[in-house]
Design a protein around this motif. Structure first.
Motif, PDB file in Angstrom:
ATOM      1  N   GLU A  76       0.973  -1.133  -0.104  1.00 53.35           N
ATOM      2  CA  GLU A  76      -0.060   0.186  -0.139  1.00 53.35           C
ATOM      3  C   GLU A  76       0.920   1.257   0.063  1.00 53.35           C
ATOM      4  O   GLU A  76       0.831   2.452  -0.660  1.00 53.35           O
ATOM      5  N   ASN A  77       2.016   1.279   0.797  1.00 56.16           N
ATOM      6  CA  ASN A  77       2.830   2.436   0.796  1.00 56.16           C
ATOM      7  C   ASN A  77       3.590   2.720  -0.232  1.00 56.16           C
ATOM      8  O   ASN A  77       3.741   3.714  -1.065  1.00 56.16           O
ATOM      9  N   VAL A  78       4.235   1.518  -0.918  1.00 54.08           N
ATOM     10  CA  VAL A  78       4.801   1.499  -2.281  1.00 54.08           C
ATOM     11  C   VAL A  78       3.902   2.260  -3.207  1.00 54.08           C
ATOM     12  O   VAL A  78       4.106   3.020  -3.972  1.00 54.08           O
ATOM     13  N   HIS A  79       2.711   1.496  -3.323  1.00 53.75           N
ATOM     14  CA  HIS A  79       1.507   2.406  -4.224  1.00 53.75           C
ATOM     15  C   HIS A  79       1.471   3.618  -4.256  1.00 53.75           C
ATOM     16  O   HIS A  79       1.484   4.332  -5.213  1.00 53.75           O
ATOM     17  N   ALA A  80       1.175   4.141  -2.931  1.00 52.39           N
ATOM     18  CA  ALA A  80       1.128   5.314  -2.675  1.00 52.39           C
ATOM     19  C   ALA A  80       2.211   6.443  -3.177  1.00 52.39           C
ATOM     20  O   ALA A  80       1.936   7.552  -3.800  1.00 52.39           O
ATOM     21  N   ALA A  81       3.302   5.938  -3.020  1.00 50.85           N
ATOM     22  CA  ALA A  81       4.524   6.535  -3.578  1.00 50.85           C
ATOM     23  C   ALA A  81       4.778   6.543  -4.929  1.00 50.85           C
ATOM     24  O   ALA A  81       5.032   7.515  -5.435  1.00 50.85           O
ATOM     25  N   VAL A  82       4.404   5.382  -5.608  1.00 55.90           N
ATOM     26  CA  VAL A  82       4.512   5.334  -7.204  1.00 55.90           C
ATOM     27  C   VAL A  82       3.494   6.257  -7.845  1.00 55.90           C
ATOM     28  O   VAL A  82       3.916   6.997  -8.655  1.00 55.90           O
ATOM     29  N   VAL A  83       2.396   6.313  -7.385  1.00 53.70           N
ATOM     30  CA  VAL A  83       1.458   7.247  -8.041  1.00 53.70           C
ATOM     31  C   VAL A  83       1.447   8.329  -7.521  1.00 53.70           C
ATOM     32  O   VAL A  83       0.619   9.317  -8.288  1.00 53.70           O
ATOM     33  N   SER A  84       2.050   8.992  -6.588  1.00 52.82           N
ATOM     34  CA  SER A  84       1.937  10.338  -6.231  1.00 52.82           C
ATOM     35  C   SER A  84       2.610  11.080  -7.424  1.00 52.82           C
ATOM     36  O   SER A  84       3.640  10.632  -7.743  1.00 52.82           O
ATOM     37  N   PRO A  85       1.955  12.302  -7.563  1.00 51.81           N
ATOM     38  CA  PRO A  85       2.261  13.224  -8.694  1.00 51.81           C
ATOM     39  C   PRO A  85       3.763  13.728  -8.276  1.00 51.81           C
ATOM     40  O   PRO A  85       4.353  14.500  -9.337  1.00 51.81           O
ATOM     41  N   LEU A  86       4.172  13.623  -7.202  1.00 54.65           N
ATOM     42  CA  LEU A  86       5.547  14.168  -6.560  1.00 54.65           C
ATOM     43  C   LEU A  86       6.766  13.279  -7.220  1.00 54.65           C
ATOM     44  O   LEU A  86       7.702  13.688  -7.224  1.00 54.65           O
ATOM     45  N   THR A  87       6.365  12.012  -7.333  1.00 58.23           N
ATOM     46  CA  THR A  87       7.542  11.073  -7.568  1.00 58.23           C
ATOM     47  C   THR A  87       8.047  10.958  -8.925  1.00 58.23           C
ATOM     48  O   THR A  87       7.196  10.801  -9.631  1.00 58.23           O
ATOM     49  N   MET A  88       9.285  10.924  -8.867  1.00 57.40           N
ATOM     50  CA  MET A  88       9.932  10.350 -10.288  1.00 57.40           C
ATOM     51  C   MET A  88       9.854   8.798 -10.051  1.00 57.40           C
ATOM     52  O   MET A  88      10.282   8.391  -9.117  1.00 57.40           O
ATOM     53  N   ILE A  89      10.044   8.150 -11.311  1.00 48.28           N
ATOM     54  CA  ILE A  89      10.542   6.770 -11.234  1.00 48.28           C
ATOM     55  C   ILE A  89      12.037   6.620 -11.438  1.00 48.28           C
ATOM     56  O   ILE A  89      12.564   7.477 -12.350  1.00 48.28           O
ATOM     57  N   ALA A  90      12.647   5.932 -10.380  1.00 44.37           N
ATOM     58  CA  ALA A  90      14.121   5.986 -10.396  1.00 44.37           C
ATOM     59  C   ALA A  90      14.340   4.390  -9.736  1.00 44.37           C
ATOM     60  O   ALA A  90      13.617   3.948  -8.879  1.00 44.37           O
ATOM     61  N   SER A  91      15.532   3.712 -10.220  1.00 44.57           N
ATOM     62  CA  SER A  91      15.504   2.318 -10.028  1.00 44.57           C
ATOM     63  C   SER A  91      16.298   1.754  -8.648  1.00 44.57           C
ATOM     64  O   SER A  91      16.033   0.896  -8.186  1.00 44.57           O
ATOM     65  N   ASP A  92      17.406   2.685  -8.501  1.00 42.61           N
ATOM     66  CA  ASP A  92      18.160   2.084  -7.285  1.00 42.61           C
ATOM     67  C   ASP A  92      18.970   0.758  -8.042  1.00 42.61           C
ATOM     68  O   ASP A  92      19.040   0.069  -7.139  1.00 42.61           O
ATOM     69  N   GLY A  93      19.119   0.825  -9.220  1.00 40.54           N
ATOM     70  CA  GLY A  93      19.622  -0.715  -9.762  1.00 40.54           C
ATOM     71  C   GLY A  93      21.120  -0.941  -9.426  1.00 40.54           C
ATOM     72  O   GLY A  93      21.986  -0.049  -9.455  1.00 40.54           O
ATOM     73  N   HIS A  94      21.279  -2.189  -9.237  1.00 43.55           N
ATOM     74  CA  HIS A  94      22.727  -2.417  -9.389  1.00 43.55           C
ATOM     75  C   HIS A  94      22.737  -4.150  -9.682  1.00 43.55           C
ATOM     76  O   HIS A  94      22.252  -4.889  -8.809  1.00 43.55           O
ATOM     77  N   LEU A  95      23.175  -4.564 -10.520  1.00 49.37           N
ATOM     78  CA  LEU A  95      23.744  -5.930 -10.921  1.00 49.37           C
ATOM     79  C   LEU A  95      25.016  -6.251 -10.922  1.00 49.37           C
ATOM     80  O   LEU A  95      25.752  -5.468 -11.748  1.00 49.37           O
TER      81      LEU A  95
END
Ligand SMILES: [Zn+2]
Length: 491
Positions: A351-370
């Motif tokens: 629920e909290n992740v969903h709220a963050a992703v759909v907020s008009p304030l957030t950009m999408i960024a991955s924090d990726g590392h492989l």
């Protein structure tokens, strides 16, 4: 071609045009006389540009790595990409990508990312970092001057990506703090895109030390990309790590970007988003980002795991060791903590992740590392997951809004410090031809916790500076069109 140049051309060519008769002219955006040949033409795709709001079937002509024309009339190209049925969007700009090598660039490209930036941990040697990648990168790359990295260098920390020794655990001397400030300043003079900080990882850094880093950033109009202070699960209603950097930004004027708010926010995510909105309404330059996964990943040697030797077995079982796929026990936790490596950790509720992703304030960024195919699926799947699950399946975001979070917003975050970002994150004449073409009906992530390196599906073509790096859903071998994304070098 600019409108201005088009007008001049028309003046000079007016007589000729009268003689040869009507020449097709589609001056909607840029122009074509019907005989011009572009390096690449993207034909018949549904062009979506979050800045202008354009959402229509168009032909896009690319010349010398730039978008030269956007036309409803036909265009001639040396190479034509048939894009009927595909979305033509600006390539995604990932503000948070730790893995910065060929393996990582490949999975990013397959997920539609054309620019991948290491802004949270950052780097200590900005010149050296850019030099290592020149002419060898599939996609565009860039880095911040990193307080974490610089503190590790100054305090001779033995850790890898993140500190495990003095840089995590010891208060810096006055001389060390001065050296940290000087190195950050040097990095900014050498064109670092931002300043990275992680008081969660450098927990012995005092509030004063963090404030001084913000002062350096403010001097160079650089945004501070921060993993906020706090070890262990955040407590509802307590957000002093968040307030530390909000205060530092308000005091110094340095723009603030809070990374992965869906994980560090914990139960306070909605409240913190609200506080960001309030701060922005008072003129503060504060932004944030999130990735769409409930689990996180970090170094097992990080300070976050100090004092975790006597936890219940359920705590260790909640940790996943991606190198082997095993859930940890107290014994394996202690063994891996000595050995070092990345560990997947519980992050937040769906629920909290969903709220963050759909907020008009957030950009999408991955924090990726492989590394060698091991890591967190967010590295390879973040963008296709948002497009496939949030947009198509759940209809929790409309497509244009999702694209804006992946393209225009990250470009705007950096363009004050690095004006080259005014030419990224947009489909418009004059912009860099960093473009992602995907099938909105099919796009989906394939990376899992077990197989985190699996490429996303449905992302059919990706162009970096006008050069295809993904064609017909497959990576192109042997091309290195990625360029340095860098602020102007001042000294
Ligand atoms: Zn982080």
């Amino acid at each position: 071609m600019s409108r201005y140049r088009v007008r001049k051309w028309w003046k000079r060519a007016a007589v000729l045009v009268l003689i040869v008769g009507a020449v097709g002219m589609s001056a909607e955006s840029g122009a074509s006389n019907g005989t011009e040949t572009y390096d690449v033409v993207i034909a018949n795709g549904r062009v979506m540009d979050p800045e202008s709001g354009l959402d229509a079937v168009r032909n896009v002509g690319i010349r010398s790595g730039k978008i030269a024309v956007i036309s409803s009339g036909p265009l001639e190209g040396k190479q034509t990409i048939e894009a009927r049925g595909l979305i033509v969007a600006p390539g995604f700009i990932d503000l948070h990508q730790h893995g910065q090598d060929a393996e990582n660039y490949a999975v990013k490209a397959a997920d539609g990312v054309t620019t991948a930036l290491e802004l949270e941990v950052g780097v200590a040697d900005v010149d050296g970092w850019y030099r290592e990648r020149e002419g060898k990168a599939l996609i565009n790359y860039g880095a911040s001057a990193g307080h974490i990295s610089v503190r590790m260098a100054v305090m001779h920390d033995p850790g890898g990506l993140l500190p495990s020794g003095d840089a995590a655990h010891r208060v810096a001397t006055t001389a060390e703090r001065e050296e940290i400030g000087a190195l950050l300043e040097k990095g900014l003079q050498r064109g670092a895109l931002a300043v990275g900080l992680g008081p969660a990882y450098t927990e012995a850094a005092t509030n004063q030390e963090i404030l001084d880093v913000f002062r350096v950033a403010a001097k160079y109009r650089a945004s501070c990309h921060v993993h906020i202070r706090g070890s262990g699960p955040p407590i509802e209603g307590n957000f002093s790590g968040f307030e530390e950097v909000m205060a530092a930004s308000a005091i110094t004027g340095a723009p603030l970007h809070i990374v992965h708010i869906q994980s560090t926010g914990g139960p306070n995510v909605t409240q913190e988003l609200q506080m960001i909105a309030e701060a922005r309404s008072r003129g503060m330059d504060v932004t944030t980002e999130s990735y769409p996964y409930t689990m996180g990943m970090t170094s097992i040697q990080a300070a976050l795991f100090d004092h975790k030797e006597e936890e219940p077995s359920t705590y260790y079982a909640s940790l996943l060791w991606p190198a082997t796929g095993e859930h940890l026990t107290k014994e394996s936790f202690l063994r891996y903590r000595t050995q070092g490596g990345m560990v997947i950790v519980p992050g937040n509720t769906p629920e909290n992740v969903h709220a963050a992703v759909v907020s008009p304030l957030t950009m999408i960024a991955s924090d990726g590392h492989l590394a060698n195919g091991k890591g967190h699926p967010r590295t390879a799947g973040t963008y296709a997951l948002v497009l496939g699950r949030y947009v198509r399946e759940e209809k929790a975001l409309d497509l244009m809004t999702a694209l804006k979070k992946m393209t225009l917003m990250p470009a705007q975050r950096l363009e004050m410090r690095a004006p080259m970002f005014k030419y990224k994150g947009r489909i418009r004449v004059g912009a860099d031809a960093d473009i992602a073409l995907f099938d909105a009906n099919r796009v989906i992530d394939k990376a899992t916790y077990e197989k985190p390196g699996q490429y996303s599906e449905g992302i059919q073509f990706v162009l970096v500076n006008g050069v295809p790096v993904v064609k017909d859903g497959r990576l192109v071998d042997g091309v290195f069109p990625g360029r340095a994304a860098r602020a102007p070098v001042s000294q």
